[in-house]
Scaffold this active site. Structure first.
Site, PDB file in Angstrom:
ATOM      1  N   ASP A  34       0.860  -1.187   0.000  1.00 37.25           N
ATOM      2  CA  ASP A  34       0.000   0.000   0.000  1.00 37.25           C
ATOM      3  C   ASP A  34       0.894   1.233   0.000  1.00 37.25           C
ATOM      4  O   ASP A  34       1.549   1.521   0.993  1.00 37.25           O
ATOM      5  CB  ASP A  34      -0.907   0.021   1.241  1.00 37.25           C
ATOM      6  CG  ASP A  34      -1.985  -1.051   1.192  1.00 37.25           C
ATOM      7  OD1 ASP A  34      -1.764  -2.096   0.562  1.00 37.25           O
ATOM      8  OD2 ASP A  34      -3.049  -0.841   1.804  1.00 37.25           O
ATOM      9  N   LYS A  38      -6.890   3.356  -3.525  1.00 32.55           N
ATOM     10  CA  LYS A  38      -7.355   3.292  -2.137  1.00 32.55           C
ATOM     11  C   LYS A  38      -7.613   4.708  -1.650  1.00 32.55           C
ATOM     12  O   LYS A  38      -6.877   5.628  -2.016  1.00 32.55           O
ATOM     13  CB  LYS A  38      -6.265   2.593  -1.308  1.00 32.55           C
ATOM     14  CG  LYS A  38      -6.483   2.551   0.180  1.00 32.55           C
ATOM     15  CD  LYS A  38      -5.395   1.701   0.858  1.00 32.55           C
ATOM     16  CE  LYS A  38      -5.393   1.893   2.353  1.00 32.55           C
ATOM     17  NZ  LYS A  38      -4.296   1.180   3.036  1.00 32.55           N
ATOM     18  N   LYS A  97     -10.178   0.075  -2.790  1.00 37.70           N
ATOM     19  CA  LYS A  97     -10.154  -0.179  -1.341  1.00 37.70           C
ATOM     20  C   LYS A  97     -10.448   1.095  -0.565  1.00 37.70           C
ATOM     21  O   LYS A  97      -9.597   1.982  -0.496  1.00 37.70           O
ATOM     22  CB  LYS A  97      -8.775  -0.726  -0.935  1.00 37.70           C
ATOM     23  CG  LYS A  97      -8.600  -0.898   0.582  1.00 37.70           C
ATOM     24  CD  LYS A  97      -7.232  -1.489   0.937  1.00 37.70           C
ATOM     25  CE  LYS A  97      -7.013  -1.479   2.440  1.00 37.70           C
ATOM     26  NZ  LYS A  97      -5.658  -1.939   2.818  1.00 37.70           N
TER      27      LYS A  97
END
Lengths: 313, 288
Positions: free
Chosen positions: A144, A209, A245
């Protein structure tokens, strides 16, 4: 306030990707909460949401022991074998090897690691890439990363995309999730534009995300919707499926079901699985288990019957 | 010139806010003369669930208040009712009480709150203990509030009974989710308005209105409710006892058919406080 040159580059970008109708988005997401979800669909939704959770601990006080117990919870969230495992655990790079030891190598639960000087991203590129490589070497399946918001807001889109591309290269076979940190992008137009910039350089199946969970405003239905629509438009243009996400601020089962409604109605069933949609959350899992237990026993459950519910007394 | 009658759609007091029922349903309330008076929220198990969440949020803060401060706040609540006694009497008359009986009930309700306000910093001295043990230990028992208490109020003397059931529970730091009388909900709704202007933190007392049959089974089975008190009939007692056994909660249920007298001296007692306490005994080593 943007400098004149960056204002021009933003204008060019907005012209390319199209603007966002803020009122329209907010009207639309306000409707999602009114959908009536009956028993069978609710049960399916709760279980699907469990399978989409990236069970997260990102605190300075994380210890190998805490990460190990988090991994146990990820492998076996509940006594009931009908409850699926979560998608992944999400930890700091230094904790990846402890998570790998706890999970073993033969497991469906993936290890995600935040990297690139999370959450600010304010470190030299060399350092950020080294962090990514170290996390992957330690056994991370997913990375991430945070985007360079400073570069984006200054209109240096090329720099921002080059950095993402460098991280993609450093990831090797690991899946990448690009954190836009929506609260620092300030407008829906910017969120959509940043989504497109990121999607153009990541691979099919990589994620965008919403946020780090470290700022005041995290995933909301509104910015989730803007990003879902960006994914849809990008997919219709290029045929490349990008995953999504939302992270931070999703604490209740009811919220997660509303997010799933947004996915179903915007992207369709192809996105309703944990390869295409995830929840970054720590306390959400307990509430999902609590509601699943309620569905199976018929009795509302106290939060303290589930682990780590410090709010109860 | 004749006026339009001002009928009401009051809201119930849950989590420090005034809410309509989750289903948005209401049921009509008629005054003693049979005229339509108000639409009362018809709360259901989902409102009960939400009220329990609100009570859980308020609980730790309320239990951490000093006993002295809880006493001050209960006293202030009594002041609020005393000051609006006429309005409260009128609400009781609306349900069919004679004016003199209504005034007497309001006075007794205020006195009951004052009674428990006095007990907040005294019950521990009576119920806690230093225990004699035959070993070098300092052995003592202290009390702790149980958590969230469910209350099911009867139809007769609806205000006094409700307050007599709620006050001992919150005296020690519990929080309460109460279901008011179905036939006479108005005094409870008014009480909610008075709770909002007392210093009682939001969520410590939550009052629902509606039909018992829609909520009894949830009162019985909700595992977050730690104790149940109230006045119920035989069928309800059975349902509550079964659910309470499953979720391991304490019950103190009076029988409707016994017609409990809430004016009696025995209707207030330190033992009513004890009913919603847990006891913790500690062995602490001491030197010779």
């Amino acid at each position: 306030m943007l400098a004149r040159s960056s204002r021009r580059s933003f204008q060019r970008l907005f012209d390319q990707v199209g603007p966002v109708d803020q009122i329209g988005i907010e009207e639309r997401v306000a409707k999602y909460g009114t959908r009536s979800i009956k028993k069978g669909a609710k049960l399916w939704g709760l279980k699907t949401a469990v399978s989409m959770v990236d069970l997260t601990t990102l605190e300075g006080k994380d210890t190998p022991g805490k990460v190990a117990s988090l991994c146990q919870k990820a492998l076996r969230p509940h006594d009931d074998p009908a409850v699926p495992q979560v998608a992944a655990v999400c930890v700091y790079p230094a904790m990846v090897r402890h998570a790998r030891r706890a999970l073993g190598s033969d497991t469906a639960v993936r290890i995600a690691s935040v990297a690139t000087a999370f959450p600010s991203g304010q470190a030299p590129l060399k350092t950020r890439l080294a962090e990514v490589k170290a996390a992957v070497a330690d056994g991370a399946d997913e990375i991430d990363m945070v985007i360079n918001r400073g570069a984006f807001l200054a209109g240096e889109f090329g720099l921002m995309q080059d950095e993402i591309a460098a991280v993609v290269a450093a990831c090797g076979s690991a899946t990448l999730k690009v954190i836009l940190e929506v609260s620092e992008l300030e407008t829906y137009d910017n969120i959509r534009a940043a989504s497109f910039l990121a999607m153009r350089v990541i691979r099919p199946g990589d994620f965008i995300k919403t946020s780090t969970g470290k700022t005041s405003l995290n995933a909301t239905l509104g910015n989730n919707q803007v990003m879902l629509e960006a994914i849809r438009d990008f997919y219709l243009d290029s045929g490349i499926p990008i995953a999504m996400k939302p992270a931070g601020g999703i604490r209740t089962a009811k919220q997660s079901l509303t997010f799933l409604i947004a996915v179903k109605e915007t992207l369709g069933d192809a996105w309703l699985n944990n390869a295409r949609y995830r929840f970054g959350a720590s306390s959400l899992l307990n509430d999902l288990l609590r509601q699943l237990e309620k569905e199976s026993t018929g009795a509302y459950q106290a939060p303290y019957y589930f682990s780590e519910a410090a709010e109860s007394y | 010139m004749s006026r339009l009658p001002i009928t009401k759609t009051p809201k119930v007091y849950v989590g420090g806010a005034f809410i309509r029922s989750e289903s948005a349903r209401v049921y009509p309330l008629k005054d003693a003369a049979g005229e339509f008076y108000a639409n009362i929220p018809q709360c259901t198990r989902k409102d009960l669930r939400n009220a329990v969440e609100a009570a859980a949020k308020a609980g730790p803060g309320w239990a951490k208040r000093t006993a002295y401060n809880r006493g001050q706040i209960l006293y202030r609540l009594a002041e609020m009712i005393e000051a609006r006694g006429g309005e409260m009497s009128a609400a009781l008359v609306l349900g069919g009480a004679k004016p003199a009986a209504a005034a007497r009930e309001v006075t007794a309700s205020v006195d009951r709150l004052i009674y428990y306000a006095g007990w907040t910093d005294k019950y521990e001295q009576v119920l806690g203990n230093v225990n004699p043990v035959a070993a070098p230990y300092f052995n003592f028992t202290v009390t702790e509030p149980m958590g969230i208490v469910g209350v099911i109020a009867p139809d007769s003397t609806p205000l006094l009974a409700l307050i007599s059931l709620v006050a001992p529970a919150i005296t020690s730091g519990n929080t309460v989710v109460a279901l008011a009388s179905t036939t006479q909900p108005y005094p409870a709704i008014l009480l909610g308005e008075m709770l909002a202007t007392s210093d009682l933190p939001g969520g410590v007392v939550n009052i629902l209105t509606g039909f018992r049959k829609e909520m009894i089974s949830t009162f019985a089975t909700h595992t977050h409710l730690r104790a149940l008190g109230g006045v119920v009939n035989a069928d309800e007692r059975k349902a509550l006892a079964l659910g309470a056994a499953d979720s391991v909660k304490r019950t103190h249920l009076l029988k409707t058919e016994d017609k409990p007298d809430w004016f009696a001296d025995t209707a207030q007692s330190v033992y009513a406080i004890r009913d919603t306490l847990e006891f913790k005994t500690t062995w602490h080593p001491i030197g010779a």
